[in-house]
Design a protein around this motif. Structure first.
Motif, PDB file in Angstrom:
ATOM      1  N   LEU A  89      59.970  81.587  54.711  1.00  0.00           N
ATOM      2  CA  LEU A  89      60.822  81.078  55.790  1.00  0.00           C
ATOM      3  C   LEU A  89      61.562  82.188  56.542  1.00  0.00           C
ATOM      4  N   ASN A  90      61.806  83.324  55.883  1.00  0.00           N
ATOM      5  CA  ASN A  90      62.663  84.359  56.466  1.00  0.00           C
ATOM      6  C   ASN A  90      62.268  84.806  57.866  1.00  0.00           C
ATOM      7  N   PRO A  91      61.048  85.360  58.053  1.00  0.00           N
ATOM      8  CA  PRO A  91      60.688  85.800  59.406  1.00  0.00           C
ATOM      9  C   PRO A  91      60.508  84.638  60.358  1.00  0.00           C
ATOM     10  N   LYS A  92      60.147  83.453  59.837  1.00  0.00           N
ATOM     11  CA  LYS A  92      59.933  82.289  60.690  1.00  0.00           C
ATOM     12  C   LYS A  92      61.248  81.805  61.278  1.00  0.00           C
ATOM     13  N   THR A  93      62.292  81.783  60.438  1.00  0.00           N
ATOM     14  CA  THR A  93      63.586  81.319  60.927  1.00  0.00           C
ATOM     15  C   THR A  93      64.102  82.217  62.034  1.00  0.00           C
ATOM     16  N   ALA A  94      63.940  83.526  61.854  1.00  0.00           N
ATOM     17  CA  ALA A  94      64.390  84.453  62.890  1.00  0.00           C
ATOM     18  C   ALA A  94      63.625  84.233  64.182  1.00  0.00           C
ATOM     19  N   GLY A  95      62.315  83.988  64.061  1.00  0.00           N
ATOM     20  CA  GLY A  95      61.516  83.795  65.254  1.00  0.00           C
ATOM     21  C   GLY A  95      61.849  82.519  65.983  1.00  0.00           C
ATOM     22  N   SER A  96      62.107  81.437  65.251  1.00  0.00           N
ATOM     23  CA  SER A  96      62.374  80.167  65.902  1.00  0.00           C
ATOM     24  C   SER A  96      63.781  80.112  66.473  1.00  0.00           C
ATOM     25  N   ARG A  97      64.675  80.911  65.914  1.00  0.00           N
ATOM     26  CA  ARG A  97      66.057  80.859  66.367  1.00  0.00           C
ATOM     27  C   ARG A  97      66.250  81.684  67.645  1.00  0.00           C
ATOM     28  N   PHE A  98      65.444  82.759  67.823  1.00  0.00           N
ATOM     29  CA  PHE A  98      65.621  83.625  68.975  1.00  0.00           C
ATOM     30  C   PHE A  98      64.308  83.834  69.727  1.00  0.00           C
ATOM     31  N   ALA A 112      60.914  91.302  63.658  1.00  0.00           N
ATOM     32  CA  ALA A 112      59.894  90.329  63.234  1.00  0.00           C
ATOM     33  C   ALA A 112      58.790  91.015  62.442  1.00  0.00           C
ATOM     34  N   PHE A 113      58.398  92.214  62.886  1.00  0.00           N
ATOM     35  CA  PHE A 113      57.354  92.956  62.168  1.00  0.00           C
ATOM     36  C   PHE A 113      57.815  93.321  60.761  1.00  0.00           C
ATOM     37  N   ALA A 114      59.042  93.861  60.662  1.00  0.00           N
ATOM     38  CA  ALA A 114      59.563  94.287  59.359  1.00  0.00           C
ATOM     39  C   ALA A 114      59.672  93.112  58.395  1.00  0.00           C
ATOM     40  N   MET A 115      60.191  91.980  58.878  1.00  0.00           N
ATOM     41  CA  MET A 115      60.350  90.810  58.019  1.00  0.00           C
ATOM     42  C   MET A 115      59.007  90.226  57.625  1.00  0.00           C
ATOM     43  N   LEU A 117      56.084  91.801  57.446  1.00  0.00           N
ATOM     44  CA  LEU A 117      55.408  92.714  56.524  1.00  0.00           C
ATOM     45  C   LEU A 117      56.018  92.617  55.127  1.00  0.00           C
ATOM     46  N   THR A 118      57.348  92.634  55.048  1.00  0.00           N
ATOM     47  CA  THR A 118      58.030  92.536  53.755  1.00  0.00           C
ATOM     48  C   THR A 118      57.713  91.212  53.061  1.00  0.00           C
ATOM     49  N   SER A 119      57.767  90.122  53.822  1.00  0.00           N
ATOM     50  CA  SER A 119      57.496  88.797  53.243  1.00  0.00           C
ATOM     51  C   SER A 119      56.057  88.688  52.759  1.00  0.00           C
ATOM     52  N   THR A 120      55.118  89.232  53.543  1.00  0.00           N
ATOM     53  CA  THR A 120      53.705  89.181  53.150  1.00  0.00           C
ATOM     54  C   THR A 120      53.484  89.909  51.831  1.00  0.00           C
ATOM     55  N   ILE A 121      54.024  91.119  51.719  1.00  0.00           N
ATOM     56  CA  ILE A 121      53.844  91.913  50.500  1.00  0.00           C
ATOM     57  C   ILE A 121      54.482  91.220  49.297  1.00  0.00           C
ATOM     58  N   ILE A 122      55.727  90.778  49.457  1.00  0.00           N
ATOM     59  CA  ILE A 122      56.458  90.188  48.317  1.00  0.00           C
ATOM     60  C   ILE A 122      55.825  88.876  47.853  1.00  0.00           C
ATOM     61  N   THR A 123      55.461  87.994  48.792  1.00  0.00           N
ATOM     62  CA  THR A 123      54.907  86.696  48.381  1.00  0.00           C
ATOM     63  C   THR A 123      53.554  86.840  47.697  1.00  0.00           C
ATOM     64  N   PHE A 124      52.701  87.715  48.210  1.00  0.00           N
ATOM     65  CA  PHE A 124      51.387  87.895  47.590  1.00  0.00           C
ATOM     66  C   PHE A 124      51.523  88.588  46.231  1.00  0.00           C
ATOM     67  N   ILE A 186      50.338  86.203  57.776  1.00  0.00           N
ATOM     68  CA  ILE A 186      49.418  87.222  58.290  1.00  0.00           C
ATOM     69  C   ILE A 186      49.303  87.161  59.812  1.00  0.00           C
ATOM     70  N   PRO A 187      49.007  85.993  60.427  1.00  0.00           N
ATOM     71  CA  PRO A 187      49.007  85.962  61.895  1.00  0.00           C
ATOM     72  C   PRO A 187      50.373  86.252  62.496  1.00  0.00           C
ATOM     73  N   SER A 188      51.447  85.917  61.792  1.00  0.00           N
ATOM     74  CA  SER A 188      52.785  86.266  62.276  1.00  0.00           C
ATOM     75  C   SER A 188      52.958  87.779  62.328  1.00  0.00           C
ATOM     76  N   LEU A 189      52.434  88.456  61.316  1.00  0.00           N
ATOM     77  CA  LEU A 189      52.486  89.913  61.290  1.00  0.00           C
ATOM     78  C   LEU A 189      51.682  90.506  62.449  1.00  0.00           C
ATOM     79  N   VAL A 190      50.521  89.928  62.712  1.00  0.00           N
ATOM     80  CA  VAL A 190      49.682  90.392  63.821  1.00  0.00           C
ATOM     81  C   VAL A 190      50.407  90.196  65.150  1.00  0.00           C
ATOM     82  N   CYS A 191      51.033  89.031  65.338  1.00  0.00           N
ATOM     83  CA  CYS A 191      51.772  88.757  66.579  1.00  0.00           C
ATOM     84  C   CYS A 191      52.915  89.750  66.765  1.00  0.00           C
ATOM     85  N   ALA A 192      53.594  90.095  65.682  1.00  0.00           N
ATOM     86  CA  ALA A 192      54.687  91.062  65.768  1.00  0.00           C
ATOM     87  C   ALA A 192      54.170  92.431  66.179  1.00  0.00           C
TER      88      ALA A 192
END
Length: 228
Positions: A89-98, A112-115, A117-124, A186-192
């Motif tokens: 939810l972390n990078p998604k919330t930031a994206g939807s709020r702003f 958005a890129f930093a969040m 990337l961090t979320s992708t690595i940690i969750t996997f 992953i697509p969120s990371l690409v968009c960032a």
């Protein structure tokens, strides 16, 4: 390609990337909210009866021993690791709020890129670690360690089919939603990455255009002096 055409193309690309990021944000928030609420309502943390993998020899052997009176039902205990849900939810919330800021500011593109990337690595990594250490089917056979520490995704996808006397379609639906929300990172990371690249390119194109305009004005002034 002229600088004005290139600039418009870059603006269109950044707008598409930011719009896609917002759409992914909305979809992911909806998925995470739905599967989390469904999981907590239908399969809350606590004690469950272990039946074994559906259709497996271990399940047949278990019921044969139970029918013969050689063993009672096994009890296992489910505990959820919720950090992955938060990271998704972390990078998604930031994206939807702003969304408008993401479309016009390289700073939020970097955020958005930093969040993402961090979320992708940690969750996997969390998923892999729990699959190896704390959320493995063989743990249910151990009398001394009847506990499962799982993410909601792992519980729905791997464990609850062994805690049911029949095929559980509901847990499979939750599994699909949880997997989809995590993979949307992953697509969120690409968009960032696209956002950052297009904004850097726009800055370069804008500077070159400004330099060219300045050179043209200097040249015009020089030509006017020569005429005088």
């Amino acid at each position: 390609m002229s600088s004005s055409i290139l600039s418009k193309a870059l603006q269109a690309t950044s707008l598409l990337a930011s719009t896609t990021l917002v759409a992914l944000s909305i979809a992911t928030v909806a998925l995470v909210t739905h599967y989390s609420e469904s999981m907590d309502a239908s399969y809350p943390e606590g004690s469950y009866t272990y039946y074994g993998p559906d259709g497996s020899p271990a399940r047949r052997e278990y019921w044969e021993e139970y029918d013969a009176g050689n063993r009672d039902f096994n009890k296992v205990y489910m505990q959820y690791v919720t950090s992955n849900d938060v990271w998704v939810l972390n990078p998604k919330t930031a994206g939807s709020r702003f969304p408008w800021v993401l479309a016009c500011s390289i700073f939020f593109g970097l955020a958005a890129f930093a969040m993402s990337l961090t979320s992708t690595i940690i969750t996997f990594e969390t998923k892999k670690r729990l699959e190896r250490e704390a959320c493995i089917p063989s743990a249910a056979y151990s009398y001394y360690n009847p506990y499962f520490d799982c993410t909601r995704e792992l519980a729905a996808c791997s464990i609850f089919k062994m805690l049911s006397s029949g095929y559980d379609n509901h847990s499979q639906q939750i599994c699909s939603e949880a997997q989809a929300s995590r993979k949307m990172l992953i697509p969120s990371l690409v968009c960032a990455v696209v956002l950052i690249s297009t904004w850097i390119a726009q800055a370069v194109v804008s500077k070159k255009g400004a330099d060219a305009e300045a050179d043209r004005r200097v040249q015009d002034l020089q030509e006017q002096k020569q005429v005088q």
